[in-house]
Design a protein around this motif. Sequence first.
Motif: not given
Lengths: 487, 333
Positions: B149, B174, B255, B259-260, B264-268, B272-273, B284, B288-289
Motif C-alpha cells: 500500500w 509495477f 511471495y 500472489q497479490v 489484481s492484474t491477472g499477471t503471473v 514485471p519481467q 519454492y 511445489f509449482g
Amino acid sequence: MEKRMTRRQALGAVGGLLASAVLVACAPGPTPTPQVIVKEVTKVVEVEKEKVVEKPVEKVVTQVVEKVVKETVAPPQRTKITYLHFHSDVVRVGAQDLLVGNYNRDSLKYVVEPVFVPFGELTQKWEAALASGEPFDILLSSGMDAGRMGMEKKALNLDAYWDASKKLPPATPENWVPYTILELSGVVYQGKKYGVPFQPDTRFLFLDVKAFKEVGLDPEKPPVTWDDLWTYADKLDKGKKGAWQRIGFCPVWGQSWFWMWLWSMGWCEWDQQNEFKASVMDRPEVRECIQWHIAWRDRYGRDDLNALAAGFTGLVDAFITGMNPILVHGSWMPARYKVVKPAFEIAYAMFPRHPGKNGRHSSWGAGHCMVIAPNSKHPDGAWDFIEWFLSAENMKLWCTKTGTFVGRADVMNDPDVQKAHPHYKIAFEQLKLTNPCPTPVPYPGADYRGAMLLVWDGKATIDEALKQKQEEANQAVQDWIKTHPGQ
Amino acid sequence: MVVESDLRHIGARRAATSTKRFLGKGPKFWRDALTGWAMALPWLIGFLVFTAGPMGLSFYYSFTFFNIPQPPRWMGLYNYQFLPTWVLFRKAVYNTLYYVALSQPLAIVGSLFLAVLMNQNIPGRAAFRTIYYLPSVLSGVATAMLWLWLLNPRSGIVNVALRSIGLPAPNWLFDEHWAKPALVLMRMWGLGAGAVIFLAGLQGIPEHLHEAAQIDGAGRWRRFWSITLPMLSPTVFFQLVTGFIGAFQMFAPVYVWTQVEAGSTGTVGAGPQNSLLMYALLLYQVAFGSGANMGRASAMAWMLFVFILALTIIQFRLAKFWVYYEAGPEGGV
C-alpha cells in the motif's frame, strides 16, 4: 487425637458423598438418540408459537432441528471426509457451506469437513498431505489438472465409481454441456477418468451500461470485432496521457489472456481432440496479435496502465470503479459484482473476434473438477459426497446461488436455471466457443504471453522476443522428454 | 638425529599412554560422561532426525527427478547441469545478487548510523529505540502487505510525498527497474533490529578509551574512526555474516507481492519481467509449482548452501585483516 482423626475422616466421607452426588446429578446421560431430539424440538416450537404468532413456524422448526442435530449426533459414529477447496468469495462459500451442511445433516455414515487453502497453495498442501500418508480425501482442483494428476499418481482413477453411479450421468456429449466434453478430456488420462467436472467457466465482455449511455453508445449493440473495441474506446476514453480518468479498453486487464486473442484469430495450438500441435512461435498470427497489443500500449502509455492497475485489488477492480467500461472477465463475476455494488448495471457480450475471415468469438475456459486422493482412507465416503454434491438438485441450487455454470447438461438446460441470471444467455453461447487448455499434454506450452510482454516492456523487438521464447520452449520440451521417459 | 623408526616408536608409545589414561578413568568420570551424553541426547536426536537426516536425503534427491508422491528417479548430475542453462534460474541468481549487493551495505551502514543516533544522550531516547525496533516485531507477511500500500503508484504515501516535493513518482513494484529498489527500501524500514545489536556493541566500548583519546586531542570523527569502529568490528562482522545469509534467502515479501499482483492484474510470474524472482521464490516454485520437481529444488537448495558456505568461509578468512578482538580472536587473553 484418635477421636479428632475419626471426625475428620467422617467429615471427609460426608463431603465426598455430597460431591459424588452433585457430580452424578450433573453428569450427562447416555448419548442422545434421534427420538430425544424430536421431543426437544417440539418443546421449543411450542414456545416460539406462543411468543411470535406471525412468524412462519416451519422456518423455526427447520432451524431448531438443524441446530440440535449438529450438536447431538456424535461424530465418532460417522467417518470424517476431508474436502480441500479454495472457495473464499462470499457467494460461493455461502452456497458451499449450505450444501455441506445439508449433507452432514442427512448422511448417516459420513461427515464432510471443508478445509480452505488459497488457490496458489492448493497443490502444495495436496501433495504434502499425499506424501505424508494422511491425505485429504477430496480436492476441488483446477478443471484442467485432473488428467495430469492421474498421470502423476496424485489422483484416484474414478472409472469404477463413475461407471456404476446411478446419480451422475455418463460422460457422453448429451449429458454434459459442450465445453465440458472438452474439459472431460482434461480429466482423462490414457482413457481413464481421474476427476468429475463440477463448474466449467468461460470469459466474455462485461459492459458498463451507464458509461455506454453517457457517451451515446447502445449497450445492446456491443463491440463485435477487434476494430469495434478500438472505435468504442475512442468514445469511452476520458482524460489524456498522464491523467486518465477512464480507459476505454485494455487488452491485458481482467481475465484477458494473450492466447484468447490468438484463438479469436481462428488459430489454436490444440486441436479438437486436445492433441498438442508442435508449437512454432514465429507465426503471422502471433506477430499480428503482439502488434495489436502494442497499439493499445501506445494509446494509453505503459506506465499509465501499470499505475492504474496497481490500484485494483480483488473485487475493487477497474470495471466496478467505473475506470474501465469494457472488460473481459469470467462467468463467476456477475454474482460477486452484485454483492459489492447491487445497483451497478452490467450488459454482457461475446468475446470479440478478429475482423479477418477466420475470426471467431473464441474464448478460454478452465473451471474446476473434483478428485479423490489415490491413497485416501475413505474413497467410498469421498465418492458418496461427490456424487451427492453434484446431483441435479444440488447443482440447480448452486447455479441459482452463485451464477456460475455447472457441467451437467440437464441442469444448464433447465428453463428455471437459464432465467436465473442475466448473464447466462451470453455466457452459455460463449461456452460453446470456449477452448480449454488441458495440461496433460506431452510438452509444455509456449510462452506467447511472455513474448508479448517482452515487447510491451520495451525489452525486445518482436523478432527478438519470439526467438528468445522459442529457445526457451525448445529447452522446456527437451527437459520434459529427459525427465518423463516413456510418457 | 631422529630416524623414522624412532618417530613411529614415540607415536605408538604416546597412543598407548593416552588409551591407558582414558581406560583408567574412575567410575565418577564415566558417570559424568554418561550424564553429559544423556543431557545432550535430546538435542542430538533432534539434530539427526530433523536436520542432518533431511539434509542427507535432500542431497540424494538433488540427483533425482522427484515428483511427489512418485518415487524419486535417479538422474545423475542432470539437475546441476540443467540449472545454469535455465533462463529463470539465471534471472533468479541475478535478482538475488543485485538485491544482496544493494541491500547489505545499506543495511550495515544504515543500522550503524541509527545505533549511533540512538546512543546519544537525548530526551526520549527509550521511545526512539522502541519506535525504530517496532517494525522488527511485525510478521513478514504483514510488512509486505503494508508496503504494498505504501508503494502504490497512485495513492501510496511514498509517491504522494515524492510528488509533493516535485520529484518523479515511480511505479515501484509495477516497474521492472524499481521493483528491486522497492524491496531494498522495505528492508531499510526494518533496520531497528540490526541497530539494537550495534547499540549493544556501542555500549560495550569502554568509556576510558574515548576519554584518553579526547585528552590527546582527537576529535569526534577521529574517535569514531579509530576507536568506535575497530571496537565495533566484531559486531559488524556478525551482522555481515548473518545479514548475507538472510538476504540470500529473501522470500516472504516477494511471495506475498507476487500472489497479490497475480490476483489484481491477472499477471503471473514474479513482478514485471520477473524482476522480483528471488532464488528462494524460484526454489519454492520448482518444488511445489506446476510440474513440481523436488529433486531439482533440492539441487537448487544445495547450490545455495554451498555458495553461502563458501562466502561465509571467505568472510571468516578476511576477518583477521579487519576484525579486532580485544581479548584475542579465540576470546583468550
